[in-house]
Design an enzyme around this catalytic site. Structure first.
Site, PDB file in Angstrom:
ATOM      1  N   SER A  85      -0.086  -4.465  10.623  1.00  0.00           N
ATOM      2  CA  SER A  85      -0.920  -4.476  11.844  1.00  0.00           C
ATOM      3  C   SER A  85      -2.399  -4.617  11.487  1.00  0.00           C
ATOM      4  O   SER A  85      -3.178  -3.676  11.646  1.00  0.00           O
ATOM      5  CB  SER A  85      -0.676  -3.220  12.696  1.00  0.00           C
ATOM      6  OG  SER A  85      -0.734  -2.035  11.953  1.00  0.00           O
TER       7      SER A  85
ATOM      8  N   SER B  28       0.818  -1.220   0.000  1.00  0.00           N
ATOM      9  CA  SER B  28       0.000   0.000   0.000  1.00  0.00           C
ATOM     10  C   SER B  28       0.849   1.266   0.000  1.00  0.00           C
ATOM     11  O   SER B  28       0.375   2.342  -0.377  1.00  0.00           O
ATOM     12  CB  SER B  28      -0.954   0.010   1.199  1.00  0.00           C
ATOM     13  OG  SER B  28      -0.237  -0.012   2.422  1.00  0.00           O
TER      14      SER B  28
END
Length: 199
Positions: free
Chosen positions: A108, A38
């Site tokens: 995460s 990303s």
């Protein structure tokens, strides 16, 4: 726990506030979260360079780099992934205590893990930056070739393919890396830091 019975926290003579005053700015953690590919590491490093260039005290904790050393004993299983994030939270807290702005670039994927880390910090010290990017674009980028391996079954529990990613429900900032340039993204983060009176 038994092994913690005889441990007493030693308070530092130099306080966090004192270090912040010396640095001329407050400290915080910029917690970059998002899918692999990303742009988390790219953005975290661009932000770190921009802060450094303007004389601010900063550092980057990157997911892969941490697994080379501090977390080299951890696997990618569910429990170890949770422990990976917990440890990073503790390290980030030390950096914040030292008066620095620390950027962390970790997938995460789970909300509970991120909320656990958030609970370690004071108000406005934890800034969650959701690095949002459609999975097809992340997969086309695939800088490490991980999606291709995951599709072949060579990587188990891969976020976005065989393991879920829980997008932040209320991040402090959303950066859409498929729509915004690095320069614009860094500018948005700077604006937020000034808005929160960290800089």
């Amino acid at each position: 726990m038994e092994r913690q019975k005889h441990i007493v926290w030693h308070h530092s003579t130099v306080t966090k506030k004192g270090r912040q005053q010396l640095n001329g700015h407050k400290s915080c953690v910029l917690w970059f979260t998002g899918l692999s590919g990303s742009g988390k590491s790219t953005l975290a490093n661009a932000m770190d360079h921009a802060l450094y260039s303007q004389g601010f005290q900063s550092y980057v904790l990157d997911g892969d780099n941490i697994r080379y050393g501090l977390n080299r004993d951890l696997s990618f299983g569910v429990d170890d992934r949770k422990e990976n994030i917990r440890r990073i939270g503790e390290v980030a807290k030390l950096f914040v205590d030292s008066g620095q702005i620390v950027s962390t670039a970790f997938i995460s994927p789970f909300q509970n893990d991120r909320e656990l880390v958030r609970s370690m910090f004071e108000a406005d010290e934890f800034i969650e930056v959701y690095v949002k990017c459609p999975i097809d674009i992340c997969e086309n980028r695939d800088p490490k070739g991980l999606y291709q391996k995951a599709r072949k079954g060579e990587i188990a529990e891969f976020t976005g393919i065989s393991s879920p990613y829980e997008a932040p429900s209320q991040p402090e900032l959303i950066i859409e890396t498929n729509k915004q340039s690095i320069e614009d993204s860094v500018g948005k983060i700077f604006h937020l830091l000034r808005e929160k009176k960290i800089l």
